[in-house]
Every structure is written in C-alpha cells, then in structure tokens.
Design an enzyme around this catalytic site. Structure first.
Site, PDB file in Angstrom:
ATOM      1  NE  ARG A  30      -4.450   5.441   9.501  1.00 23.84           N
ATOM      2  CZ  ARG A  30      -4.960   4.468   8.756  1.00 23.84           C
ATOM      3  NH1 ARG A  30      -4.475   3.245   8.829  1.00 23.84           N
ATOM      4  NH2 ARG A  30      -5.965   4.720   7.936  1.00 23.84           N
TER       5      ARG A  30
ATOM      6  NE  ARG B  42      -4.316   5.425   3.265  1.00 28.04           N
ATOM      7  CZ  ARG B  42      -4.966   4.679   4.134  1.00 28.04           C
ATOM      8  NH1 ARG B  42      -5.329   5.174   5.297  1.00 28.04           N
ATOM      9  NH2 ARG B  42      -5.258   3.424   3.849  1.00 28.04           N
TER      10      ARG B  42
ATOM     11  CD  GLU C  32      -3.047  -1.125   2.173  1.00 26.32           C
ATOM     12  OE1 GLU C  32      -3.001  -0.235   3.046  1.00 26.32           O
ATOM     13  OE2 GLU C  32      -3.941  -1.985   2.133  1.00 26.32           O
TER      14      GLU C  32
ATOM     15  CG  HIS D 286      -8.942   6.366   2.052  1.00 33.62           C
ATOM     16  ND1 HIS D 286      -8.954   6.100   0.697  1.00 33.62           N
ATOM     17  CD2 HIS D 286      -8.373   5.288   2.638  1.00 33.62           C
ATOM     18  CE1 HIS D 286      -8.412   4.920   0.482  1.00 33.62           C
ATOM     19  NE2 HIS D 286      -8.046   4.403   1.643  1.00 33.62           N
TER      20      HIS D 286
ATOM     21  CG  HIS E 195      -9.838   6.752   6.096  1.00 39.99           C
ATOM     22  ND1 HIS E 195     -10.857   5.822   5.979  1.00 39.99           N
ATOM     23  CD2 HIS E 195      -8.684   6.035   6.232  1.00 39.99           C
ATOM     24  CE1 HIS E 195     -10.354   4.603   6.037  1.00 39.99           C
ATOM     25  NE2 HIS E 195      -9.039   4.697   6.199  1.00 39.99           N
TER      26      HIS E 195
END
Length: 523
Positions: A374, A280, A115, A234, A339
């Site tokens: 994060r 992100r 990811e 997100h 998110h």
C-alpha cells in the site's frame, strides 16, 4: 437464541468507512455495530499521516495513480487506482464541509506532507499526526446528529448467517461482557467495515480488537478472499514494549527525520535511492534486519527544523513521554510492526463481495488498489471512496426504506466461558515468528499446524475461529506465492517472478484443505 428482524442496513464496524457510509446512506435507516464507544478502538482513529490526494496545482490524479501502481509492485488494479485517485479531492472537500480541521497554509491552502514512495507532497493532514482522530471526531459529530443512524455501542458481530448464496443475518453479542447471550439479527443487507488483521501479530500498531475477525467471518460464509498474503509492516513503530506499539508517522521522515542504528550509521542510504522515503516494504525489511542483527534501529527526528515540532506531532511526543524518551535529545527506538492488511474480502468496483447482500469497504476489503504494498495514506482514501460507493450501490440495488424502528437490544450474562487469552497469545506469536516480515515454506507450514491446533482447542469460541480463519488464509496464500513481491518476502524464493504478477484469490475451504494436508503429512 433471541431473534430480531430489521429492515435497516446493518454496518459492522465503526471506523471511518463505516461512519462515512452511514452518512452517505442517509436518510436510509442504518444500524452501526460498534464494539467500542464511537471513536475508540477503530484503526481509523489511530491513523496519523492523513489522506492522500492530488491537491497541489502541480500534482495530478494521474501522477498519484502512477505512484500507487509503482508502490504496489505489479499487482495493483490500474482501473481502480485511476478511479480512486480521480475522486480523492472530492472527498477531502466533503470532509472539509463536515468541519474536519485540516492543516492550512497561510494563504488558506491545504498543508501537504510527502510520505514514502510519493513523488509529490500530497498527504492532507490534521494537527501534524492527528488526522485519523480529527476526521473521526468530525464524522462522529455528524452521525450523532443524523436521525436515520442508530449506533449499538459495546456490541460485537461474531458470525454472518446465509441462506443459499445470500446473507440472511448476523449474530451479535455484548463486546464487554466476558460471557453474554447472543442475538440473531435478521437482515438482507450487510456492509462490512470492521478493519483489518494487524492485531493477529504480536507486534502491531492496530487497536486490540482488530484481529481479522471480519475477514474470517466473511470467509466462513464462502466469500472470496484476495491478496491475503500481503500484510504491510510499518517501519517505524516505537519499540518500547507497549501493546499495541505506538506509531511514528511517516510524515516525520517526509520532513527530514532519518533512520540510524546504534553506531549512528544511516543504513537506508546504500539500500535505496530514496533512502528513508523508499517504499514501506523496503524500509520495513531494512529495519527488521537491523533488529535481527542487534543493531537497534532508531528514528532520529533532530534534523527536522522548527521549534514547534512537538506541537506538530503530539502523538509521538505523548508516547515518548510515557516511556521516558525525549526525541529532541536522542533518537527513538523503532521496529517493524504489522500495520495494514492489503488483502481481504474480494470486492468488485461497486463494493460487492462474492456473497449476495454483502458489501465491504475499508481495510477488510481487497479492492485491488493497494497491490502488494500500500502507498502511504491511501488507506483512509480507499475507505472514504468505497464507503460512498457501497452506500450508492446499496441504495440503487435494494428496496427503498425511509423509516424503520430503532432496535431494542439488551444482553444478559451467559454460563458459557471462553478462556482464550493463552491461545490468542500463541496465535499472535505464531504469526510473528513464521508469517511476519520474512517468511519461508517450512515456517509457513509450521504456522499452519500451530493454527490448526489452536483452533481445535477453542472450538466453541466463534470469534477466535474467525481469527484463525484469517490467519490460515494469510499463511496459505503466503505459502502458495513462491516469490518475493512487495510486502511478501520469501527467503526461500527471494526473486520476483514476472509470471506471478497477478492478484491471488482463494476460498477458505481451499485453504483449510491445504492446511489439513500439511497436518496429515507431518503426523
């Protein structure tokens, strides 16, 4: 108010952190306060990607920690990152022993996904995008079989009580009755595991009840709050008009899905060397800017190879089917949605909050692991690690209790009414408009004025006041951080300031004073 005294550990929340902590506390008696039926309404059950852990022979906890620090944009606590990544594998194995059906390779190893911002494929997944649901199902089965755990389903905690600097109890009410009586549950040990704050925004991937209440509850009894300004958006929530917005897991981009706009332009390539797998915050801002420009950003999964893609990502295909979209034939519209809250109740390495008798794990906490942004799939990992840490700390620091009677709790209708639907809609829109992906000083000050007015209009609604407390902490912390870092982007302070490379800390009393000054200056 009816009062019930218990020696059980009171756990507020019923997601992954709450249930894992309850199991780790056994045979110490606990009571779990769950607004929903177990498995419903918890952010953990909605998590799609999985749990990050260095399981590959060529990977290592050190590399995982380095990726965590890099993604966190300068404010990660390195010691915390080292500790969490070093025990990650232990928790995967523990969940496996609890019959979590992790995806496996032909030779019996764990199937690993890569990811965003990970240098390795290290996200352990379940049935493609069903990690949260399946892990929760395994934990719920264990909880149901553990005699020391009592679960109060359909019950909501609305207020913490304190005597001196120590927790003395919690006020609970019926979560599903529009108006119910409240019960004072007297206890000296509380573990907060009730989720984050994403639902404070109009566009969110969080379950409907996850709106910052737990953080606000702790802040109102004087708990220190850290990193409140860092809210992660997100990049790929499905932009289909649903509330909450369905999520298209990052694992799709890890397998080769690409981001395009209405002209078919792949817009991430010129922005970052990792393109769709950039951190992100970078991808979220790019998608937000495409949306603002009317370019309709979309996720194209057609480059993913394999005939069983539909089976590997059932959540995506179910959401698309509800909205008459076939992702095999055409790209899926996406938007950046609130998110995950990196900030929360400040905790030390044993999970203590600054108020005695109060422990915190999961998204409501701020441990220092996530920094300003994060790393993908570190959220479930942190919840697991600190749930066990909190359990061990509670056992070590509180009197040993082997038996405690189950509580007999019942609620009745109350004449008091709270008409907060319109106020809630206004609060969520305020946060989206002024405290969202892009922020500036004028907008943040306007947000604080709106929040103050909304809070005043609902003075007897404790749950809404908790939400306003958290919203205030986010907005004030964002106002005080006069730079852009990670998920916090100030258009009036677009550069990162090396001198501000530290975690923020604030008490609610300080935030309310700043809010009052702003309201007074503009009146």
């Amino acid at each position: 108010m009816e009062e019930i005294t218990t020696e059980r550990v009171v756990i507020i929340g019923a997601g992954l952190g709450a249930l894992y902590a309850a199991l780790n506390l056994a045979p110490r008696p606990v009571i779990v306060i769950s607004p929903e039926v177990l498995g419903e309404g918890a952010s953990s059950a909605w998590a799609q990607g999985g749990v990050a852990a260095a399981m590959d022979i060529n990977d290592s906890p050190e590399k995982h920690a380095l990726d965590t620090v890099r993604a966190g944009a300068g404010t990660v606590d390195i010691n915390v990152a080292d500790m969490v990544t070093n025990v990650a594998k232990d928790h995967i194995l523990a969940l496996t022993r609890m019959d979590t059906p992790f995806d496996r390779t032909e030779d019996g190893g764990y199937t690993l996904s890569r990811e965003a911002a990970h240098s390795f494929a290290r996200v352990v997944r379940v049935k493609g995008d069903q990690a949260g649901f399946e892990i929760m199902a395994a934990l719920i089965k264990q909880v149901r079989q553990t005699p020391s755990i009592q679960v109060l389903e359909g019950t909501m905690a609305v207020e913490l009580l304190k005597e001196g600097n120590r927790i003395s109890g919690v006020v609970i009410e019926d979560a599903n009755m529009p108006c119910s009586n409240q019960i004072r549950l007297t206890t000296s040990v509380v573990l907060l595991a009730g989720g984050g704050s994403g639902g404070l925004y109009a566009l969110t991937t969080n379950p409907p009840r996850i709106r910052g209440q737990v953080i606000g509850m702790a802040a109102r009894v004087g708990a220190l709050i850290a990193d409140a300004e860092f809210v992660q958006f997100h990049p790929t929530a499905l932009n289909v008009g649903e509330d909450p917005a369905p999520l298209a897991t990052e694992a799709l981009r890890g397998e080769g899905a690409i981001l395009v706009n209405k002209h078919g332009v792949r817009f991430m390539e010129p922005i970052h060397e990792d393109a769709e797998l950039a951190p992100r915050d970078i991808v979220a801002r790019a998608i937000f800017e495409q949306t603002q420009a009317g370019l309709n950003p979309m996720l194209d999964i057609r480059p993913i190879q394999g005939e069983n893609v539909k089976m590997r990502y059932p959540a995506l295909f179910e959401a698309c089917a509800r909205n008459n979209i076939d992702p095999i034939k055409a790209p899926v519209p996406v938007a950046a949605a609130a998110h995950y809250h990196m900030g929360g109740i400040a905790t030390d390495t044993d999970g203590h909050a600054s108020v005695k008798g109060l422990w915190v794990c999961g998204e409501a906490s701020s441990t220092g692991l996530h920094g300003a942004n994060r790393l993908a799939s570190n959220g479930l990992l942190e919840a697991l690690v600190y749930a066990r840490i909190c359990a061990q700390s509670i056992v070590a620091e509180t009197p040993q209790i082997i038996e405690s009677p189950q509580l007999d709790v019942s609620f009745e209708a109350s004449s008091e009414k709270h008409n907060d639907i319109e106020a809630m809609n206004q609060l969520r829109q305020t946060m989206t408009d002024f405290v969202g992906v892009l922020r500036n000083g004028d907008g943040l000050r306007e947000a604080l004025q709106h929040i103050a007015v909304l809070e005043e209009s609902q003075r007897t609604n404790i749950s809404f006041i908790n939400m306003c407390a958290t919203a205030t902490l986010i907005a004030v912390s964002a106002l005080l951080r006069e730079e852009s870092r990670g998920a916090h982007e100030r258009t009036d302070f677009p550069k990162t300031n090396k001198l501000a490379e530290k975690r923020s800390q604030i008490y609610l009393s300080e935030a309310l004073d700043i809010r009052a000054e702003i309201s007074q200056d503009t009146s």
